[in-house]
Design an enzyme around this catalytic site. Structure first.
Site, PDB file in Angstrom:
ATOM      1  N   SER A 131      -3.538  -7.508   7.669  1.00  0.00           N
ATOM      2  CA  SER A 131      -4.132  -7.869   6.392  1.00  0.00           C
ATOM      3  C   SER A 131      -3.082  -8.453   5.447  1.00  0.00           C
ATOM      4  O   SER A 131      -2.450  -9.454   5.774  1.00  0.00           O
ATOM      5  CB  SER A 131      -4.825  -6.646   5.794  1.00  0.00           C
ATOM      6  OG  SER A 131      -5.694  -6.992   4.756  1.00  0.00           O
ATOM      7  N   TYR A 132      -2.860  -7.830   4.293  1.00  0.00           N
ATOM      8  CA  TYR A 132      -1.885  -8.390   3.354  1.00  0.00           C
ATOM      9  C   TYR A 132      -0.512  -8.461   3.984  1.00  0.00           C
ATOM     10  O   TYR A 132       0.245  -9.405   3.752  1.00  0.00           O
ATOM     11  CB  TYR A 132      -1.838  -7.567   2.067  1.00  0.00           C
ATOM     12  CG  TYR A 132      -1.043  -8.243   0.961  1.00  0.00           C
ATOM     13  CD1 TYR A 132      -1.693  -9.012   0.000  1.00  0.00           C
ATOM     14  CD2 TYR A 132       0.339  -8.135   0.900  1.00  0.00           C
ATOM     15  CE1 TYR A 132      -0.972  -9.651  -1.010  1.00  0.00           C
ATOM     16  CE2 TYR A 132       1.068  -8.775  -0.097  1.00  0.00           C
ATOM     17  CZ  TYR A 132       0.408  -9.527  -1.043  1.00  0.00           C
ATOM     18  OH  TYR A 132       1.117 -10.170  -2.034  1.00  0.00           O
ATOM     19  N   TRP A 139     -11.389  -3.826  -3.598  1.00  0.00           N
ATOM     20  CA  TRP A 139      -9.961  -3.867  -3.288  1.00  0.00           C
ATOM     21  C   TRP A 139      -9.120  -3.906  -4.553  1.00  0.00           C
ATOM     22  O   TRP A 139      -8.148  -3.159  -4.686  1.00  0.00           O
ATOM     23  CB  TRP A 139      -9.667  -5.086  -2.416  1.00  0.00           C
ATOM     24  CG  TRP A 139      -8.241  -5.209  -1.986  1.00  0.00           C
ATOM     25  CD1 TRP A 139      -7.578  -4.441  -1.064  1.00  0.00           C
ATOM     26  CD2 TRP A 139      -7.279  -6.163  -2.470  1.00  0.00           C
ATOM     27  NE1 TRP A 139      -6.278  -4.857  -0.938  1.00  0.00           N
ATOM     28  CE2 TRP A 139      -6.061  -5.908  -1.787  1.00  0.00           C
ATOM     29  CE3 TRP A 139      -7.339  -7.201  -3.398  1.00  0.00           C
ATOM     30  CZ2 TRP A 139      -4.913  -6.659  -2.014  1.00  0.00           C
ATOM     31  CZ3 TRP A 139      -6.198  -7.958  -3.622  1.00  0.00           C
ATOM     32  CH2 TRP A 139      -5.001  -7.679  -2.938  1.00  0.00           C
ATOM     33  N   TYR A 199       0.801  -1.226   0.000  1.00  0.00           N
ATOM     34  CA  TYR A 199       0.000   0.000   0.000  1.00  0.00           C
ATOM     35  C   TYR A 199       0.834   1.277   0.000  1.00  0.00           C
ATOM     36  O   TYR A 199       0.298   2.358   0.121  1.00  0.00           O
ATOM     37  CB  TYR A 199      -0.940   0.008   1.209  1.00  0.00           C
ATOM     38  CG  TYR A 199      -1.841  -1.203   1.246  1.00  0.00           C
ATOM     39  CD1 TYR A 199      -2.833  -1.380   0.286  1.00  0.00           C
ATOM     40  CD2 TYR A 199      -1.669  -2.187   2.210  1.00  0.00           C
ATOM     41  CE1 TYR A 199      -3.645  -2.506   0.291  1.00  0.00           C
ATOM     42  CE2 TYR A 199      -2.484  -3.311   2.226  1.00  0.00           C
ATOM     43  CZ  TYR A 199      -3.467  -3.466   1.264  1.00  0.00           C
ATOM     44  OH  TYR A 199      -4.261  -4.587   1.277  1.00  0.00           O
ATOM     45  N   HIS A 255     -12.059  -3.834   9.791  1.00  0.00           N
ATOM     46  CA  HIS A 255     -10.762  -4.105   9.187  1.00  0.00           C
ATOM     47  C   HIS A 255      -9.853  -2.878   9.218  1.00  0.00           C
ATOM     48  O   HIS A 255      -8.657  -3.001   9.521  1.00  0.00           O
ATOM     49  CB  HIS A 255     -10.942  -4.590   7.743  1.00  0.00           C
ATOM     50  CG  HIS A 255      -9.723  -5.260   7.194  1.00  0.00           C
ATOM     51  ND1 HIS A 255      -9.218  -6.436   7.688  1.00  0.00           N
ATOM     52  CD2 HIS A 255      -8.883  -4.907   6.170  1.00  0.00           C
ATOM     53  CE1 HIS A 255      -8.141  -6.792   7.021  1.00  0.00           C
ATOM     54  NE2 HIS A 255      -7.912  -5.880   6.083  1.00  0.00           N
ATOM     55  N   ASP A 277     -14.529  -7.691  11.479  1.00  0.00           N
ATOM     56  CA  ASP A 277     -13.474  -7.745  10.465  1.00  0.00           C
ATOM     57  C   ASP A 277     -13.756  -8.851   9.458  1.00  0.00           C
ATOM     58  O   ASP A 277     -14.224  -9.933   9.824  1.00  0.00           O
ATOM     59  CB  ASP A 277     -12.116  -7.990  11.132  1.00  0.00           C
ATOM     60  CG  ASP A 277     -11.005  -8.135  10.116  1.00  0.00           C
ATOM     61  OD1 ASP A 277     -11.012  -7.375   9.131  1.00  0.00           O
ATOM     62  OD2 ASP A 277     -10.139  -9.015  10.290  1.00  0.00           O
TER      63      ASP A 277
END
Length: 589
Positions: free
Chosen positions: A122-123, A170, A47, A298, A264
């Site tokens: 997350s990622y 996303w 990101y 999230h 989430d």
């Protein structure tokens, strides 16, 4: 050394790290302005490292550096300043080796003491799990937050239904950063950017596009061929095995601090990661993994989740989530005794009561699994119907019926989602949805005492459909004294996948035949207060969170709009077909 120097931070930007295949990834380094060697806290994210995880809400780089850590934030392959190609599924195959090589590089920096921890959500929680697979010697502890476990349980699919809302939102958003690499010509880049921004802004209407295998916003923007390929492959475990943690936990030897939110999208994945590490982790340290669950979404870890404010104690800053993580790293990277092994491994927030509580196991040993059965005289449609929820076993009762039209689906409102801004997550009053004829509503009488529900929840639904394939959605709701109906958790099952959890292959259903469907509502922790009511909603869609089932029985992604079939759904609740929701009730005395 002056006090001013001690508070200063040395910053190095765009530091190159060359991978074995020659691809150069770039990182920002933040370290104390002092002589010495320090442990490293590393995060790898897609990101943009120049806007570090501050937008994920709770990590404080300055505080970490001042507490004696080097913090490194790296752009993953193909993102921002790092070289390579980006694709959410295909690029993920590199994350294990890229993380391993970056960890080794970080441990050998001249100001590093050789000890490395990883953090992120997350990622960039996934990049931690991926890196652990290579067993880098320098990696001593990780804190993977808001993390998936099985891509087919809340990331790509849920109960066999496609996570359309999350993936479209996303992936289109992620594509913005890739456009300059795809369009070196400035005029073409400007046109492509304009088109993509328009599609993102119009996603609320564009998301109705069919067929899914040719999802128009993806096709127009050359987005993620692997996502479209995945639609063609449907639930192909081998294709996404590198994204899955299933069956791999005995390979992980690093202790994990897992952080989750009741609202989430990856709640169940984070819980599963914790449970599997405690049970099957590949070392004693790994089996000391811990879990924190707040009433969070999230991307929002504040005290507010949708329309409900859970009080200042719920805010991640109030419990000092940064401090909890730094204490975790202090223990495993600095050897500071914080009695990790002696502490309760679970810290969870009980909504409704709005308190934090420590627990030693999940599910809780003191759980009384209580079946609340569906009842009606055949007219449970809408919140004005005659649907009742109670612990009384059903007699010979008339089934409830509703019509599910895929072209007029029930709209997603709140929940454990991450979708376009038109669809906000968290707790929202469901009464507007519950006024629809295609929603069955079953409600208890006013509670005469508090009822705590903490743990995993499932619905056992006896149902028939006029279609060859269809969906059933179940939602647990807390009805307040003012009649507002606040959603807690929900789930979906696609009929053809009704038995895949037991190893059977997907199969179509026989029209009008009664089947038992088990719908996994994941987990929650909520105190239903005296004077409240417990409610269960049953319907066949929550769109666009999950793709609509066209009811045709055709291969996934093939249906055109004109193919859609209207289905007549029957929900049974009698002695032979006792439909129910199984609630994990926790004794209060």
């Amino acid at each position: 050394m002056t006090n001013l120097q001690q508070k200063q931070i040395i910053t190095e930007l765009n530091v190159p790290v060359e991978m074995r295949d020659g691809t150069v990834l770039r990182a920002n380094i933040y370290r104390p302005h002092q002589e010495g060697k320090w442990p490293v806290l590393l995060t790898r994210l897609p990101y943009g490292k120049d806007a570090p995880p501050i937008h994920f809400g709770y990590y404080d780089i300055v505080r970490a550096v001042q507490q004696g850590y080097i913090v490194i934030v790296q752009d993953t392959r193909g993102r921002s300043a790092s070289e390579g190609e980006w694709d959410p599924i295909l690029t993920g195959r590199y994350e294990a080796s890229d993380s391993d090589e970056t960890i080794n590089w970080a441990s050998k920096l001249p100001f590093s003491n050789g000890e490395v921890g990883m953090f992120g959500s997350s990622y960039f929680a996934f990049t931690q799990w991926a890196g652990m697979l290579h067993h880098p010697n320098a990696l001593k502890a990780v804190a993977p937050s808001f993390s998936w476990s099985d891509p087919f349980n809340g990331m790509l699919y849920r109960g066999g239904a496609f996570e359309l809302g999350f993936l479209s939102y996303w992936q289109l958003g992620m594509h913005l950063d890739t456009l300059p690499r795809l369009y070196p010509d400035q005029q073409e880049l400007a046109a492509a950017t304009k088109q993509l921004i328009s599609d993102i802004d119009q996603l609320k209407s564009e998301i109705h596009s069919l067929p899914l295998k040719n999802f128009a916003p993806f096709i127009r923007n050359k987005v993620a061929p692997s996502i479209l390929e995945h639609i063609n492959r449907e639930m192909d475990q081998e294709y996404v095995n590198h994204l899955s943690l299933k069956g791999k936990y005995n390979k992980f030897t690093i202790p994990t601090l897992n952080i989750a939110g009741w609202y989430d999208i990856f709640l169940q994945g984070t819980i599963e990661n914790f449970l599997q590490m405690r049970d099957k982790g590949g070392s004693l340290e790994a089996r000391q993994s811990q879990l924190v669950i707040g009433p969070w979404q999230h991307l929002d870890h504040s005290q507010q989740a949708g329309e409900l404010n859970f009080g200042i104690a719920a805010d991640s800053a109030s419990i000092d989530l940064v401090g909890l993580e730094l204490q975790w790293f202090d223990h495993f990277l600095k050897g500071i005794d914080s009695d990790i092994a002696g502490k309760a491994p679970i810290k969870l927030f009980v909504m409704g009561e709005n308190i934090w509580r420590e627990e030693y196991e999940w599910p809780l040993n003191r759980t009384h699994y209580t079946e609340y059965y569906l009842h009606s005289r055949g007219h449970a449609n809408t919140l004005r119907g005659d649907g009742i929820l109670s612990t009384v076993y059903p007699e010979n009762e008339t089934p409830d019926h509703f019509t599910y039209d895929p072209l007029k689906p029930v709209t997603t409102k709140g929940g454990a989602i991450m979708m376009p801004n038109d669809f906000n997550g968290g707790a929202y009053d469901q009464r507007e949805i519950e006024l629809r004829e295609d929603v069955l509503v079953y409600t208890t009488s006013l509670l005469e005492e508090d009822v705590e529900v903490t743990g995993p929840i499932k619905v056992k639904l006896w149902a028939a459909s006029s279609a060859l394939d269809t969906d059933f959605v179940a939602r647990l709701v807390d009805v307040h004294p003012d009649d507002s109906a606040m959603n807690l958790t929900d789930g979906i099952i696609r009929a053809r996948f009704r038995n895949t959890a037991t190893g059977e292959k997907p199969s179509l259903i026989e029209p009008e035949k009664v089947y038992l469907y088990e719908i996994d509502l994941w987990s929650t922790s909520n105190l239903f207060r005296k004077g409240h009511r417990i409610r269960l909603d049953i319907t066949s869609s929550s769109f666009p969170r999950w793709d609509r089932n066209p009811n045709t029985g055709l291969d996934f992604g093939e249906d055109q709009e004109q193919d859609a079939v209207v289905a007549r759904q029957s929900i049974l609740h009698d002695q032979k077909h006792p439909s129910s929701i199984v609630l994990p009730v926790i004794p209060r005395s």
